[in-house]
Design a protein around this motif. Structure first.
Motif, PDB file in Angstrom:
ATOM      1  N   ALA A   5      15.489   6.543   7.572  1.00 22.69           N
ATOM      2  CA  ALA A   5      13.877   6.264   8.321  1.00 22.69           C
ATOM      3  C   ALA A   5      13.814   6.978   9.503  1.00 22.69           C
ATOM      4  CB  ALA A   5      13.687   4.757   8.438  1.00 22.69           C
ATOM      5  N   GLN A 117       3.277   8.516   9.733  1.00 26.44           N
ATOM      6  CA  GLN A 117       3.821   8.212   8.431  1.00 26.44           C
ATOM      7  C   GLN A 117       5.378   7.752   8.633  1.00 26.44           C
ATOM      8  OE1 GLN A 117       3.071  11.345   9.747  1.00 26.44           O
ATOM      9  NE2 GLN A 117       4.356  12.855   9.080  1.00 26.44           N
ATOM     10  N   TRP A 118       5.841   8.330   9.453  1.00 27.67           N
ATOM     11  CA  TRP A 118       7.483   7.879  10.055  1.00 27.67           C
ATOM     12  C   TRP A 118       7.878   6.367  10.279  1.00 27.67           C
ATOM     13  CZ3 TRP A 118      10.450  11.275   7.414  1.00 27.67           C
ATOM     14  CH2 TRP A 118      10.085  12.422   7.146  1.00 27.67           C
ATOM     15  N   PRO A 120       6.886   2.694   9.942  1.00 33.09           N
ATOM     16  CA  PRO A 120       6.778   1.490   9.019  1.00 33.09           C
ATOM     17  C   PRO A 120       6.090   0.665   9.822  1.00 33.09           C
ATOM     18  CG  PRO A 120       9.186   2.148   8.844  1.00 33.09           C
ATOM     19  CD  PRO A 120       8.549   2.865   9.946  1.00 33.09           C
ATOM     20  N   ARG A 156      10.483  12.838  -5.003  1.00 29.30           N
ATOM     21  CA  ARG A 156      10.917  11.335  -5.274  1.00 29.30           C
ATOM     22  C   ARG A 156      11.652  11.315  -6.743  1.00 29.30           C
ATOM     23  NH1 ARG A 156       5.866  10.758  -3.128  1.00 29.30           N
ATOM     24  NH2 ARG A 156       5.070  10.057  -5.172  1.00 29.30           N
ATOM     25  N   ASP A 170      16.381   4.740  -2.149  1.00 29.87           N
ATOM     26  CA  ASP A 170      15.963   3.989  -1.161  1.00 29.87           C
ATOM     27  C   ASP A 170      15.511   5.195   0.046  1.00 29.87           C
ATOM     28  OD1 ASP A 170      15.898   1.687  -2.522  1.00 29.87           O
ATOM     29  OD2 ASP A 170      17.945   1.131  -1.941  1.00 29.87           O
ATOM     30  N   THR A 171      15.634   6.177  -0.020  1.00 32.23           N
ATOM     31  CA  THR A 171      15.483   7.068   1.202  1.00 32.23           C
ATOM     32  C   THR A 171      14.153   7.453   1.370  1.00 32.23           C
ATOM     33  OG1 THR A 171      18.029   8.026   0.649  1.00 32.23           O
ATOM     34  CG2 THR A 171      16.268   9.349   1.844  1.00 32.23           C
ATOM     35  N   ARG A 173       9.873   7.113   1.577  1.00 36.26           N
ATOM     36  CA  ARG A 173       8.639   6.202   1.286  1.00 36.26           C
ATOM     37  C   ARG A 173       7.663   6.930   0.630  1.00 36.26           C
ATOM     38  NH1 ARG A 173       7.116   5.249   6.705  1.00 36.26           N
ATOM     39  NH2 ARG A 173       5.988   3.466   6.046  1.00 36.26           N
ATOM     40  N   HIS A 174       6.771   6.105   0.150  1.00 37.23           N
ATOM     41  CA  HIS A 174       5.637   6.498  -0.632  1.00 37.23           C
ATOM     42  C   HIS A 174       4.223   5.622  -0.354  1.00 37.23           C
ATOM     43  CE1 HIS A 174       3.253   7.178  -4.611  1.00 37.23           C
ATOM     44  NE2 HIS A 174       2.693   8.004  -3.522  1.00 37.23           N
ATOM     45  N   ASP A 175       4.281   4.550  -1.084  1.00 37.35           N
ATOM     46  CA  ASP A 175       3.095   3.631  -1.015  1.00 37.35           C
ATOM     47  C   ASP A 175       2.834   3.242   0.571  1.00 37.35           C
ATOM     48  OD1 ASP A 175       2.519   4.290  -3.589  1.00 37.35           O
ATOM     49  OD2 ASP A 175       3.556   2.391  -4.311  1.00 37.35           O
ATOM     50  N   ASP A 176       3.888   3.105   1.291  1.00 36.52           N
ATOM     51  CA  ASP A 176       3.606   2.284   2.345  1.00 36.52           C
ATOM     52  C   ASP A 176       3.397   3.273   3.771  1.00 36.52           C
ATOM     53  OD1 ASP A 176       6.438   2.878   2.486  1.00 36.52           O
ATOM     54  OD2 ASP A 176       6.865   0.961   3.420  1.00 36.52           O
ATOM     55  N   ALA A 177       3.749   4.630   3.423  1.00 37.27           N
ATOM     56  CA  ALA A 177       3.659   5.469   4.516  1.00 37.27           C
ATOM     57  C   ALA A 177       2.514   5.770   5.311  1.00 37.27           C
ATOM     58  CB  ALA A 177       4.249   6.970   3.949  1.00 37.27           C
TER      59      ALA A 177
END
Length: 270
Positions: A5, A117-118, A120, A156, A170-171, A173-177
């Motif tokens: 992250a 986007q970086w 969370p 991805r 797990d590296t 992110r997508h939906d929560d970015a």
């Protein structure tokens, strides 16, 4: 939080497409209303190498501007822009993490360009940032809205393939970015701001060999490169390159790279 992250950054790679990357920031600044004070106090959250932070000084030449970033490499690159500005203001840079940064304020403008986007849970940081605005101040940001585009989807899919999933599942992110424009509009208006939220898809015409790969090496691919290290990263990139060539074919005029971005400008009432 996974180590990926907080990727390592290469300012030189990031700046290879500086003109294309700067355009959304210029479009964002163009929608920022008059600031309440002169000289204004401005924060650039996630300033990167400082090349677009200087655009703030061109728009508000008397302002006191601080660019914040958590990357030592980016801050070292940005240092060349620090100092007095032509209009009598000042531009400085400092280490800070957008995940925890709270304005010392009050700021007349807090701006963030392709950074959240970086972060969370960044939508939960909005109240602290708007609280840090002076009356009549503005919070303005833009984030990429292209996580469903081939450039990110193929990355991805490869990361979750049999060869790479043990190290990379797990590296990325997508939906929560990032959130939808409607979510940002609701969040900002709920904080009592007059909000202007919109989206734009840019059609970047890139030049050179494998230009989309060259672009993402400076941004979205950084967590993968950080996680894998040099040798394995080269193997991953070789597979990824072939997929990108098919998704973004070169033409006689260059390679078209559609890029959707989401913008928000929130004005705090006086």
């Amino acid at each position: 939080m996974p180590a990926a992250a907080v990727p390592s950054w290469d300012p030189s790679q990031y700046l290879r497409h500086a003109d294309h990357r700067a355009r959304p920031f210029a479009d964002l600044l163009a929608r920022v209303p008059e600031l309440p004070r002169d000289p204004a106090h401005i924060a650039d959250l996630g300033c990167g190498p400082g090349n677009v932070t200087r655009l703030i000084a061109e728009r508000w030449p008397t302002a006191r501007i601080t660019g914040f970033d958590n990357s030592p490499e980016m801050l070292a690159k940005a240092a060349s822009y620090a100092g007095p500005t032509a209009g009598g203001g000042r531009l400085d840079f400092a280490a800070a993490d957008a995940r925890t940064w709270t304005p010392a304020g009050p700021y007349d403008l807090i701006v963030s360009n392709a950074t959240l986007q970086w972060v969370p849970g960044h939508i939960d940081r909005l109240p602290a940032w708007t609280d840090g605005l002076a009356p009549g101040g503005t919070l303005a940001f833009q984030v990429p809205g292209n996580f469903d585009s081939p450039s990110h989807r193929l990355m991805r899919e490869l990361a979750h393939s049999a060869r790479w999933k043990d190290r990379l599942a797990d590296t990325l992110r997508h939906d929560d970015a990032v959130h939808t424009p409607a979510v940002y509009l609701e969040a900002l208006t709920a904080l009592g701001c007059a909000a202007d939220v919109w989206e734009t898809t840019y059609l970047h015409l890139l030049q050179g060999e494998d230009p989309v790969l060259d672009w993402v090496k400076g941004t979205g691919l950084r967590p993968v490169l950080t996680e894998l290290g040099t040798a394995d990263a080269e193997a991953f990139v070789a597979e990824y390159r072939e997929a990108l060539r098919e998704a973004y074919p070169a033409t006689e005029h260059g390679t078209v790279f559609p890029f959707r971005r989401i913008f928000a400008v929130a004005h705090k009432e006086t």
